[in-house]
Scaffold this motif. Structure first.
Motif, short mmCIF file in Angstrom:
data_model
loop_
_atom_site.label_atom_id
_atom_site.label_comp_id
_atom_site.label_asym_id
_atom_site.label_seq_id
_atom_site.Cartn_x
_atom_site.Cartn_y
_atom_site.Cartn_z
N ASP A 115 0.70 -0.96 0.01
CA ASP A 115 0.01 -0.02 -0.08
C ASP A 115 0.83 1.35 -0.06
O ASP A 115 0.42 2.18 -0.49
CB ASP A 115 -0.80 0.18 1.23
N THR A 144 -5.44 -8.95 -5.68
CA THR A 144 -4.35 -8.44 -5.20
C THR A 144 -4.33 -6.86 -5.65
O THR A 144 -5.16 -6.62 -6.87
CB THR A 144 -2.96 -8.89 -5.13
N GLU A 145 -3.76 -5.99 -5.09
CA GLU A 145 -4.14 -4.45 -5.52
C GLU A 145 -3.73 -4.33 -6.93
O GLU A 145 -4.26 -2.96 -7.48
CB GLU A 145 -3.31 -3.70 -4.55
N ASN A 201 -8.81 -9.10 0.86
CA ASN A 201 -8.71 -8.90 -0.85
C ASN A 201 -9.55 -10.01 -1.52
O ASN A 201 -9.81 -9.83 -2.76
CB ASN A 201 -7.15 -8.81 -0.98
N LYS A 254 -12.89 -8.41 -3.44
CA LYS A 254 -12.85 -7.78 -4.47
C LYS A 254 -13.20 -8.83 -5.79
O LYS A 254 -13.83 -8.21 -6.57
CB LYS A 254 -11.40 -7.35 -4.77
#
Lengths: 430, 430
Positions: free
Chosen positions: A200, B72-73, B113, B116
């Motif tokens: 992040d 994941t991001e 996560n 999402k």
């Protein structure tokens, strides 16, 4: 420098072959600090290649093509690129000479279509190695450099390494440095959860996680003015990640597990032998891909049948009857029999059901036992893979064998929890 | 239907992983008669993915993406595609339910996560399998269909096979049929020279040749209104090619040599064992990748050391001293010792210098001897590979072992001329 990589070949679009060239080139450019913005794949088609060249030239100052330089009729990359750049094709005397010598040395006929290969753009820097008959080249025109390389991977990589990398290395002003941490025994979600705050907060270095077959990796990359700055930034971040993931990280150099284990065995002079059932030689085949392994790899036995297990390893017939070939006791006897026979320091065994057939409700496809004899003790480990395929099961078994050996020779505890089966318990060292 | 395949992932552009997905998808689309015009690779970058989507939508009515659907991001494909199509992301109840059950069954934690992953475009057709947690989907908008699939290959292929292929199969009006002839023992130039007049005259079917590591292949493809028409056109051309290339064609179904040989052994109940030195288990490992091979594969011995050759195979110590381990006589004794030990119908052996070290002027890296005992006779074959790399030498040796076995069990003569060494002579059958 911003780059586009164009892979040319109808066989790629038809899915006949896998494009390993683009991967190799991307990795090399990355090390040079050259950003790859796009990769394109087009067929052996003059019009579409021209269209993609135009597109790529809009955003990028470096374009690298692979494929379509061969002697055959569908190979037209050189012609299209030359025409796109407004270059004439001319006979290159040196290329011609090298090519003819090469064919002679191989006692290959110089076929008519070979002649086509030494026609090259008149202002080209020519790349040639003794591997393969197609010369590559670079042409710079109006601020865009186009590099054309042959398609066969062993030709292309050799040419890149020896000619293209040095050619490009001269021209860079920033550097990317990255490390790839390789992880076995934890899934991608779990890894990312453990690193979430770091991810992040990322700006530079960047952190990204990737899932691989039964493995996962974390890439930490930094782009700075000097290599030293980039290196320091990456190293500081890697230290933080190491604290969280511990010895599930088996490499920080993006090496395969087999390379890590093979090198340790060689460096520490630890001899190894293996006895394989379900993996059928894959463990030995993988391990012996490590250069220099012949110093420590003593013997591999693929005992696919019960008879072979009895004759080669002294597995007891009554055990096979009572417990079947896929059982912890047979894995143990395989490892112990192998040790008696070879005297190797590490004796690792595997027996399991690779599938697709052969499973039962009690012993399903994907059930695998690994035995490992080391320093007078035998460890037996049970796996139950998620059984995605025969290939997957076999590869996963090989990885787990390697991980087990890796931990034992380091004196670290062998994982009690499996990646895929939280209930798979080890039978502890005796 | 014209298609673009977009692979999403910075790891691809960095060269971290090889894009096998695009290959798999290309092949499947090809079978469906869908032309793949372009393949693109972009990073996990919203702006660039959007740009490529726009480009692809200009020429193509089908766009397939892989990657960037994970928890994941950096995974943003779904968000970018939805936005591009003007679709809202909504919670999909069924996807949520399946996902939660899956994580429970695996005793994996449902990490934050993961949530999402069940947000999906509101008009999507959702694709979900029990492999992997990321659902895929298709959305049709203004004549363009966009299909988004997960990146991990074992998840993607399962989803394609079970969900996407049937989804697309309904919509086709022309069919491509093709055959890929696999050739061992002749280089690409020579193959094309032999087929030149056919290639020059081609319209449909089209003929194209491809070089592979130590192999070459010829693709014959036809696009017609019906499958039958396309098939007939391809078959007629294949007959002509067969007349010219004879038994150097080992498969007309694009199978690997190991699959061809493995299946023949199984079908004919011919048992086999192998004794490997320089290939270190690769032959056994490859052969046992063939499902069902356990019916005929009796045993493999990796005798990497001299001691192992003596103990396991009865190779004579004086022979090893006089002729060294890499010699025709040792290859012969390995095959014969293996036959005595196992009684297998075919006993194949290999000894050689894989490199990079270990070569001498008399016995250079790349020198390999193959022995094969079959029906009371032993054949020994000498190879001298061009030594591109250790990996190449080992793979080539395995291919030549397979080719030798293939010809012997068919009762065909073993090649007297090697692809890479016209002077490598066989020692004839005794």
């Amino acid at each position: 420098m911003k780059c586009a990589v164009i892979s040319v070949g109808t066989e790629l679009l038809m899915g006949q072959i896998t494009d390993t060239n683009a991967v190799y080139i991307s990795r090399q450019l990355n090390m040079l600090g050259i950003d790859v913005l796009y990769r394109y794949t087009v067929g052996d088609n003059d019009g579409r290649l021209r269209e993609i060249l135009g597109l790529a030239a809009e955003d990028c100052d470096l374009i690298i093509t692979t494929g379509g330089l061969g002697p055959t009729e569908d190979d037209m990359t050189k012609e299209t690129v030359s025409d796109f750049l407004g270059e004439k094709l001319v006979e290159d005397e040196e290329a011609k000479h090298i090519l003819m010598e090469m064919q002679q040395a191989r006692k290959h006929r110089f076929t008519t279509n070979n002649y086509k290969q030494y026609l090259l753009p008149e202002h080209a820097t020519v790349f040639q190695t003794e591997i393969g008959t197609a010369p590559g080249f670079a042409v710079e025109k109006n601020g865009t450099t186009v590099i054309c390389l042959p398609g066969p991977p062993y030709e292309m990589t050799e040419m890149f390494r020896r000619c293209v990398y040095p050619y490009l290395a001269k021209q860079q002003d920033s550097v990317i440095y990255y490390k790839v941490l390789r992880i076995f025994g934890k899934g991608e979600s779990l890894v990312e959860t453990k690193l979430m705050d770091l991810i992040d907060a990322q700006t530079d270095p960047t952190i990204a996680t990737y899932a691989k077959m039964a493995e996962c990796s974390v890439r930490v990359a930094s782009k700075r003015r000097t290599l030293e700055e980039a290196k320091n930034a990456v190293e500081a971040m890697v230290r933080k990640i190491r604290e969280r993931l511990g010895d599930n990280i088996y490499s920080e150099e993006d090496e395969d597990l087999v390379q890590v284990v093979g090198r340790k065995l060689i460096d520490r002079h630890i001899t190894i032998s293996c006895a394989e059932s379900c993996t059928g030689g894959l463990f030995a085949g993988n391990l012996t891909d490590v250069p220099g392994i012949s110093d420590v790899f003593e013997r591999g036995i693929v005992t696919y049948t019960c008879r072979a297990k009895i004759e080669e390893l002294g597995v007891r017939e009554d055990t096979l009857e009572r417990e079947t070939a896929v059982s912890p006791e047979v894995a143990r006897q395989m490892a112990e029999g192998l040790q008696k026979k070879t005297g190797s320091d590490v004796c690792v065994s595997v027996t399991g059901i690779a599938g697709p057939g052969g499973g039962t409700p009690e012993k399903p496809v994907g059930l695998i036992y690994i035995g490992c004899r080391y320093r007078g003790k035998t460890l037996v480990k049970k796996l139950l893979t998620p059984n995605f395929s025969r290939e997957w099961n076999r590869k996963y078994a090989v990885l787990m064998m390697l991980d087990t050996v890796n931990r034992l020779i380091d004196g670290r505890p062998v994982m009690q929890e499996n990646f895929t089966d939280p209930e798979g318990k080890d039978i502890p060292l005796e």
